[in-house]
Design a protein around this motif. Sequence first.
Motif, short mmCIF file in Angstrom:
data_model
loop_
_atom_site.label_atom_id
_atom_site.label_comp_id
_atom_site.label_asym_id
_atom_site.label_seq_id
_atom_site.Cartn_x
_atom_site.Cartn_y
_atom_site.Cartn_z
N ARG A 14 0.87 -1.25 0.09
CA ARG A 14 -0.04 0.04 -0.25
C ARG A 14 0.80 1.34 -0.03
O ARG A 14 0.56 2.39 -0.54
N VAL A 15 1.99 1.34 0.74
CA VAL A 15 2.88 2.47 0.65
C VAL A 15 3.50 2.38 -0.90
O VAL A 15 3.79 3.73 -1.21
N LEU A 16 3.80 1.47 -1.61
CA LEU A 16 4.23 1.43 -2.70
C LEU A 16 3.44 2.02 -3.75
O LEU A 16 3.75 2.87 -4.68
N ALA A 58 5.43 10.53 6.87
CA ALA A 58 6.58 9.66 7.63
C ALA A 58 7.07 8.56 6.92
O ALA A 58 7.43 7.69 7.86
N LYS A 59 6.96 8.26 5.78
CA LYS A 59 7.47 7.22 4.97
C LYS A 59 8.58 7.40 4.30
O LYS A 59 8.80 8.46 3.81
N ASP A 60 9.72 6.71 4.37
CA ASP A 60 11.04 6.73 3.75
C ASP A 60 10.64 6.18 2.38
O ASP A 60 10.86 4.89 2.07
N THR A 61 10.39 7.10 1.43
CA THR A 61 9.87 6.41 0.09
C THR A 61 11.22 5.92 -0.50
O THR A 61 10.87 4.92 -1.17
N ALA A 62 12.31 6.49 -0.56
CA ALA A 62 13.46 6.01 -1.00
C ALA A 62 13.58 4.71 -0.74
O ALA A 62 14.06 3.73 -1.60
N ASP A 110 1.27 9.55 -5.53
CA ASP A 110 1.62 11.01 -5.01
C ASP A 110 2.85 10.80 -4.04
O ASP A 110 2.59 10.23 -2.81
N GLU A 111 4.02 10.63 -4.36
CA GLU A 111 5.10 10.42 -3.49
C GLU A 111 5.39 11.47 -2.60
O GLU A 111 5.70 11.21 -1.65
N GLU A 112 4.95 12.55 -2.87
CA GLU A 112 5.21 13.87 -1.90
C GLU A 112 4.15 13.71 -0.89
O GLU A 112 4.52 13.80 0.49
#
Length: 442
Positions: free
Chosen positions: A253-255, A269-273, A261-263
């Motif tokens: 779900r985070v992916l 507070a998710k470390d998208t990288a 919308d990555e921003e």
Amino acid sequence: MSDPTVTDSLGESLSALASDYWENDAVKIAATLGLVYGLYLVAGVLLGYDLSGQLNSLRRLTFLIVLYSIGALVVNLHWGYSGLFNIGVVGFMAVGAYTTTILTRPIQGQNPTGTLPGLGLPLPIAIVGGVLAATAVGYVAALPSLRLRDDYFAIVTLAFAEIIRITAKASALQEFTIFGVTIGTGGGRGIRTYPNPVDQFFSGPGQPLVTAVSGLGIDGALVPGWAFVLVVAALLGIVFWLIVRLAESPFGRVLKGIRDDEEATAALAKDTASFKIRAFIIGCAVLGLLGIVWQGSQGYIAPGLFVPQLTFFIWIAVIVGGPGSNTGSIIGTILFVGFIYLGPGYLRRLVEQYLSLSGTVSTFPNAVGSLLAGDPQAILLYTLDQTSALRVVLTGVFLVWLLKTRPEGLLGERREIASSIDLEERVRSRRAGSNEPGGDAE
């Protein structure tokens, strides 16, 4: 006389039942596969294939569908779920196949004269090594690339795959010594790979299954071929289950949130990288295994097997099915392999079978000149001699038609949302409830 009301009600019930049944993903895949199988069986009858010929035709068709489906599922994980535009797929396949080959080659002194040495490891350990190597290379590629936008990321991954292919082709790496151990990639001439364990299992004398099949008048060589197809199909089932489970997890779900919308996802507070790197290397590990099973199992690999065209074919299958849908990726693969990849070859054989054509036309201007002079045979001969080019032309025409009529793909409307709750459906339900007598007003 029958009651029309009862008849209409029964018809509506059967229609609803059929509609619900068709919503099952397995039914969609089976129906599409059955359609393609049926057409190939008809083509085989028209071409005069015997039972062995029909089974071999379906074996090759199934083999390519299964392998391309695994690649399409990985691309769907990267693009459909994570928004990562990876067009360096074939490079990670090459890493897995070459690493496993080098690890399994006999060590120097024990290898036959004129063959490249390796490390002499057992095949299961070498397969693990190949998958880990593809994972490590994926991590190295992801670190600098994930700071780029989609289009630049695509260029970098394509360049990375080409660097891998050209490196494997380099004459300096054809055979070299490092830390006292001599290994090599074979350079441009390629290298013999590890033996296929499924073929070895059926290679001994007196195999009961081979004997039984041969007694029915079927070529016994089809037994190991179909057995390997079943093994790879089981691998496809495992990959499908893994990606579905991954997509339904909080990680998935985070992916999907990053894709949409990555921003906004980073604001939660998710470390998208970190999430993108993990998704990328998971896909690279599967691609490494795909390269091992696909190209490595054929007994020989060379840099020419890992050209960008293979990556683009896998992408086409995903585009046809629709990004964000695992079922769409498999259906798109079935249609691509059946009609675009293998279809032109069967069309050529059918035309040659039922039309009396003779001679060859070497150039397109000559074919057009003959056509203008009133001889259509020349352009047909030229087209049949250019099966590979015809495949590319059909691909382009089909993509243009698809992007114009259904740009989201066949099942693109089923793109999974990031939230575990379908908010749009909830809003529609509330609005429908408010329109009912006694319903709450909005």
